[in-house]
Design a protein around this motif. Structure first.
Motif, PDB file in Angstrom:
ATOM      1  N   VAL A 181       0.676  -0.980   0.263  1.00  0.00           N
ATOM      2  CA  VAL A 181      -0.581  -0.173  -0.029  1.00  0.00           C
ATOM      3  C   VAL A 181       1.088   1.470   0.420  1.00  0.00           C
ATOM      4  CG1 VAL A 181      -1.513   1.665   0.832  1.00  0.00           C
ATOM      5  CG2 VAL A 181      -1.517  -1.283   1.034  1.00  0.00           C
ATOM      6  N   ASN A 182       0.022   2.532  -0.562  1.00  0.00           N
ATOM      7  CA  ASN A 182       0.949   3.338  -0.595  1.00  0.00           C
ATOM      8  C   ASN A 182      -0.191   4.327  -0.739  1.00  0.00           C
ATOM      9  OD1 ASN A 182       3.106   2.626  -2.447  1.00  0.00           O
ATOM     10  ND2 ASN A 182       2.105   1.892  -4.207  1.00  0.00           N
ATOM     11  N   TYR A 183      -0.044   5.720   0.369  1.00  0.00           N
ATOM     12  CA  TYR A 183      -0.196   6.511   1.720  1.00  0.00           C
ATOM     13  C   TYR A 183       0.010   8.076   1.417  1.00  0.00           C
ATOM     14  CZ  TYR A 183       1.278   5.057   5.499  1.00  0.00           C
ATOM     15  OH  TYR A 183       2.384   4.759   6.831  1.00  0.00           O
ATOM     16  N   THR A 184      -0.850   8.281   1.700  1.00  0.00           N
ATOM     17  CA  THR A 184      -0.033  10.394   1.971  1.00  0.00           C
ATOM     18  C   THR A 184      -0.319  10.449   3.522  1.00  0.00           C
ATOM     19  OG1 THR A 184      -0.006  10.598  -0.936  1.00  0.00           O
ATOM     20  CG2 THR A 184       0.125  13.103   1.009  1.00  0.00           C
ATOM     21  N   PHE A 221      -5.303  -3.315   7.443  1.00  0.00           N
ATOM     22  CA  PHE A 221      -5.523  -4.252   6.039  1.00  0.00           C
ATOM     23  C   PHE A 221      -5.531  -5.234   6.215  1.00  0.00           C
ATOM     24  CE2 PHE A 221      -4.504  -0.076   4.230  1.00  0.00           C
ATOM     25  CZ  PHE A 221      -5.070   0.020   3.411  1.00  0.00           C
ATOM     26  N   TYR A 222      -6.255  -7.038   5.487  1.00  0.00           N
ATOM     27  CA  TYR A 222      -6.180  -7.653   5.398  1.00  0.00           C
ATOM     28  C   TYR A 222      -6.359  -8.592   4.445  1.00  0.00           C
ATOM     29  CZ  TYR A 222     -10.675  -8.767   6.737  1.00  0.00           C
ATOM     30  OH  TYR A 222     -11.879  -8.393   7.810  1.00  0.00           O
ATOM     31  N   LEU A 223      -5.531  -9.680   4.423  1.00  0.00           N
ATOM     32  CA  LEU A 223      -6.090 -10.778   2.843  1.00  0.00           C
ATOM     33  C   LEU A 223      -6.647 -12.214   3.228  1.00  0.00           C
ATOM     34  CD1 LEU A 223      -2.417 -10.270   1.590  1.00  0.00           C
ATOM     35  CD2 LEU A 223      -4.196  -8.807   1.063  1.00  0.00           C
ATOM     36  N   THR A 224      -7.703 -12.501   2.527  1.00  0.00           N
ATOM     37  CA  THR A 224      -8.114 -13.231   2.568  1.00  0.00           C
ATOM     38  C   THR A 224      -8.258 -14.190   1.332  1.00  0.00           C
ATOM     39  OG1 THR A 224     -10.244 -12.878   1.828  1.00  0.00           O
ATOM     40  CG2 THR A 224      -9.905 -12.593   3.667  1.00  0.00           C
ATOM     41  N   ASP A 225      -8.156 -15.550   1.228  1.00  0.00           N
ATOM     42  CA  ASP A 225      -8.493 -16.236  -0.135  1.00  0.00           C
ATOM     43  C   ASP A 225      -8.590 -15.784  -1.338  1.00  0.00           C
ATOM     44  OD1 ASP A 225      -7.089 -18.087   1.940  1.00  0.00           O
ATOM     45  OD2 ASP A 225      -9.387 -19.585   1.309  1.00  0.00           O
ATOM     46  N   SER A 226      -9.487 -14.857  -1.325  1.00  0.00           N
ATOM     47  CA  SER A 226      -9.806 -14.534  -2.521  1.00  0.00           C
ATOM     48  C   SER A 226     -10.683 -12.925  -2.885  1.00  0.00           C
ATOM     49  CB  SER A 226     -11.475 -15.102  -3.196  1.00  0.00           C
ATOM     50  OG  SER A 226     -12.611 -14.477  -2.158  1.00  0.00           O
ATOM     51  N   LYS A 273      -7.687   1.178  19.400  1.00  0.00           N
ATOM     52  CA  LYS A 273      -6.574   0.129  18.796  1.00  0.00           C
ATOM     53  C   LYS A 273      -7.520  -1.115  17.953  1.00  0.00           C
ATOM     54  CE  LYS A 273      -2.878   1.271  20.706  1.00  0.00           C
ATOM     55  NZ  LYS A 273      -1.574   1.358  19.983  1.00  0.00           N
ATOM     56  N   PHE A 274      -6.124  -1.511  17.006  1.00  0.00           N
ATOM     57  CA  PHE A 274      -6.704  -2.296  16.467  1.00  0.00           C
ATOM     58  C   PHE A 274      -5.557  -3.581  15.909  1.00  0.00           C
ATOM     59  CE2 PHE A 274      -7.348  -4.852  12.009  1.00  0.00           C
ATOM     60  CZ  PHE A 274      -8.769  -5.117  11.541  1.00  0.00           C
ATOM     61  N   SER A 275      -6.486  -5.081  16.151  1.00  0.00           N
ATOM     62  CA  SER A 275      -5.459  -6.098  16.167  1.00  0.00           C
ATOM     63  C   SER A 275      -5.456  -6.939  15.090  1.00  0.00           C
ATOM     64  CB  SER A 275      -4.934  -6.811  17.088  1.00  0.00           C
ATOM     65  OG  SER A 275      -4.053  -7.715  17.330  1.00  0.00           O
ATOM     66  N   LYS A 276      -5.474  -7.866  14.003  1.00  0.00           N
ATOM     67  CA  LYS A 276      -5.366  -9.052  13.976  1.00  0.00           C
ATOM     68  C   LYS A 276      -4.432 -10.346  13.512  1.00  0.00           C
ATOM     69  CE  LYS A 276      -3.103  -6.747   9.997  1.00  0.00           C
ATOM     70  NZ  LYS A 276      -2.907  -6.300   8.604  1.00  0.00           N
ATOM     71  N   ALA A 277      -5.464 -11.153  14.149  1.00  0.00           N
ATOM     72  CA  ALA A 277      -4.535 -12.417  13.859  1.00  0.00           C
ATOM     73  C   ALA A 277      -3.629 -12.849  12.708  1.00  0.00           C
ATOM     74  CB  ALA A 277      -5.628 -13.951  14.052  1.00  0.00           C
ATOM     75  N   TRP A 278      -2.511 -13.506  12.809  1.00  0.00           N
ATOM     76  CA  TRP A 278      -1.883 -13.758  12.432  1.00  0.00           C
ATOM     77  C   TRP A 278      -2.224 -14.397  10.710  1.00  0.00           C
ATOM     78  CZ3 TRP A 278       3.116 -12.554  10.078  1.00  0.00           C
ATOM     79  CH2 TRP A 278       4.166 -12.909   9.432  1.00  0.00           C
ATOM     80  N   GLU A 279      -2.788 -15.333  10.711  1.00  0.00           N
ATOM     81  CA  GLU A 279      -3.445 -16.093   9.429  1.00  0.00           C
ATOM     82  C   GLU A 279      -4.946 -14.954   9.245  1.00  0.00           C
ATOM     83  OE1 GLU A 279      -2.064 -17.981   7.971  1.00  0.00           O
ATOM     84  OE2 GLU A 279      -0.482 -18.765   9.426  1.00  0.00           O
TER      85      GLU A 279
END
Length: 486
Positions: free
Chosen positions: A53-56, A92-97, A146-152
């Motif tokens: 990601v690129n941002y300003t 941000f985070y990713l899923t399979d699709s 605060k925000f946190s996401k699991a590794w997977e």
């Protein structure tokens, strides 16, 4: 004939060395949106490639662009995304699709709105934005969210501090799955004003538990002691939830929290001292299942450990390490952990310049990110080995983002990546901390013809034993992946 064979074997030896030395990869072209976006970070990596990601602006308020690279950092495609007014992205985070990002939108006279935004993994199609609920506050105050996401990326959590009834602070937390559905929700209250409370850490584990560290600074009073800070941590789990006081006999300097999935436990570590600069030791907390329970142990540095960290090994008297900050806690398979510390100093110096022949003075601020401290901790929390990695980094506030170090874990040890000396402008170093307490150093990039610097704090362990981070080379931004040489 013998001379020909000798040259042939020399050529093979050189070739094999070069192949062995290729343990980093650079992207094949500069980032396409570099003229509009000044900051760069990594979303993650999956079977479709590496996403960046690129941002300003902070929290991506001015819009952003997402780029996709293949596994060898070959550019594939990019896309620019605009946000509505008063919208902020938490992460941000990713899923399979899909590529997903969680955003907060501020509306007048309403509580903050929470949205889950998704787009196809190949960056095609329309962006789908789904309203998933309101937050229990009206104003956008990033320090209290605060925000946190699991590794997977299977779950994510959000935590908010808010004031209730004037003299109490409530922590409100939610755990949601990748599609935004609520899994668990917790609420608890502290008898302290919000003005004196602040988040220290917030982490979500793969098994759906969360821990938040809240620091309470007591208001000044006539009989206040030098240690006016209290430390609490909130645990949310299926077994129990609520605040617990972290009792310390010294001032808290910095804290770190990590979940050890191998041993199924939480590790909470605090660097402590008599003041904000001089470290005496650390506090170690393990929180396991019902059998292991809660265990706390406080340790002071031995004379030799303190001298090693401070660099005064030959000093006759004990000298406590100064200006250290706890950066990361890395769990070990034997039940211990590796603590990574860094020395941070803020310097102020007077500079004299002349305007029309009249001398003028101004104060110049410099940031120093110097030595890296390494503490190897056994399963009981005792430090059996202390090391110091010499590093010299000095920069003005405008270029302080180039300071510090990034770290990633491999089977052969913990790898550190950083700019060796900002004054050299072209040397990027990798240091490997082996499990047997040996240090191995390598120069990743060193060129007299190119300006090479990386941004360690914006890097990410995108895969196991893979560290992806932005690289500034000859006034152009690239991406760099560092992997183990073994």
């Amino acid at each position: 004939m013998k001379k020909g064979y000798l040259l042939f074997w020399i050529f093979l030896t050189i070739l094999s060395f070069d192949i062995h030395a290729q343990y980093y990869t650079l992207s094949n072209k500069p980032q396409l949106t570099q003229k509009k976006h000044f900051y760069h970070t990594v979303v993650g990596e999956n079977g479709y490639g590496v996403f960046t990601v690129n941002y300003t602006n902070d929290y991506f308020a001015g819009g952003f662009s997402i780029e996709r690279y293949d596994s060898e950092l070959g550019f594939q495609e990019d896309r620019v995304f605009n946000l509505p007014k008063n919208a902020y992205v938490l992460d941000f985070y990713l899923t399979d699709s899909q590529i997903c990002w969680v955003s907060v939108v501020r509306k007048r006279r309403e509580n903050l709105r929470l949205y889950l935004n998704t787009v196809n993994i190949d960056l095609t199609g329309e962006v789908h934005s789904e309203f998933i609920g309101n937050l229990p506050i009206k104003n956008w105050i990033p320090e209290d969210i605060k925000f946190s996401k699991a590794w997977e990326n299977s779950q994510w959590a959000i935590a908010i501090l808010r004031e209730v009834q004037g003299d109490q602070t409530t922590i409100w937390t939610q755990i949601r799955d990748a599609k935004g559905a609520i899994i668990n929700q917790y609420t608890d209250t502290l008898d302290s004003k919000l003005a004196y409370a602040a988040f220290g850490n917030f982490e979500l584990s793969e098994n759906g538990e969360l821990i938040a560290v809240v620091r309470i600074l007591k208001p000044r009073s006539l009989f206040a002691s030098s240690n006016r800070e209290q430390l609490y941590f909130f645990r949310g789990s299926k077994v129990e939830s609520g605040f617990r006081e972290w009792n310390l006999n010294a001032q808290v300097q910095s804290t770190e929290v990590v979940y050890d999935s191998k041993c199924e436990r939480w590790l909470l570590v605090a660097l402590i001292g008599e003041g904000p600069k001089e470290s005496l030791g650390y506090s170690w907390i393990q929180i396991g299942d019902g059998q292991t329970g809660f265990q706390q142990a406080d340790f002071e540095f031995s004379d030799m450990q303190a001298k090693i960290l401070d660099g005064e090994i030959k000093a006759k008297k004990r000298k406590n390490p100064m200006n250290y900050v706890l950066r990361r806690v890395v769990p070990r398979h034997d039940g211990g952990a590796l603590l990574l510390l860094e020395r941070y100093i803020e310097l102020k110096q007077l500079e004299t310049y002349y305007i029309n022949g009249i001398p003028q003075t101004a104060t110049k601020v410099l940031y120093n990110y110097n030595e890296i401290g390494v503490l190897m901790i056994d399963s009981s929390g005792f430090c059996d080995t202390a090391m110091r990695i010499n590093k010299e980094q000095t920069a003005a506030p405008a270029t302080a983002y180039l300071l510090g170090f990034g770290s990633f874990v491999c089977e052969d040890g913990v790898h550190l990546v950083y700019n060796d000396d900002i004054s050299k402008n072209n040397e990027i170093k990798e240091v490997i901390i082996r499990p047997d307490a040996e240090l191995e150093e390598h120069i990743l990039l060193n060129s007299d013809n190119f300006y090479n610097v990386v941004v360690p704090f914006d890097g990410l362990e995108s895969e196991y034993c893979t560290f992806t981070l932005p690289l500034l080379r000859d006034k152009q931004w690239f991406w760099m992946q560092v992997k183990s040489r073994d």
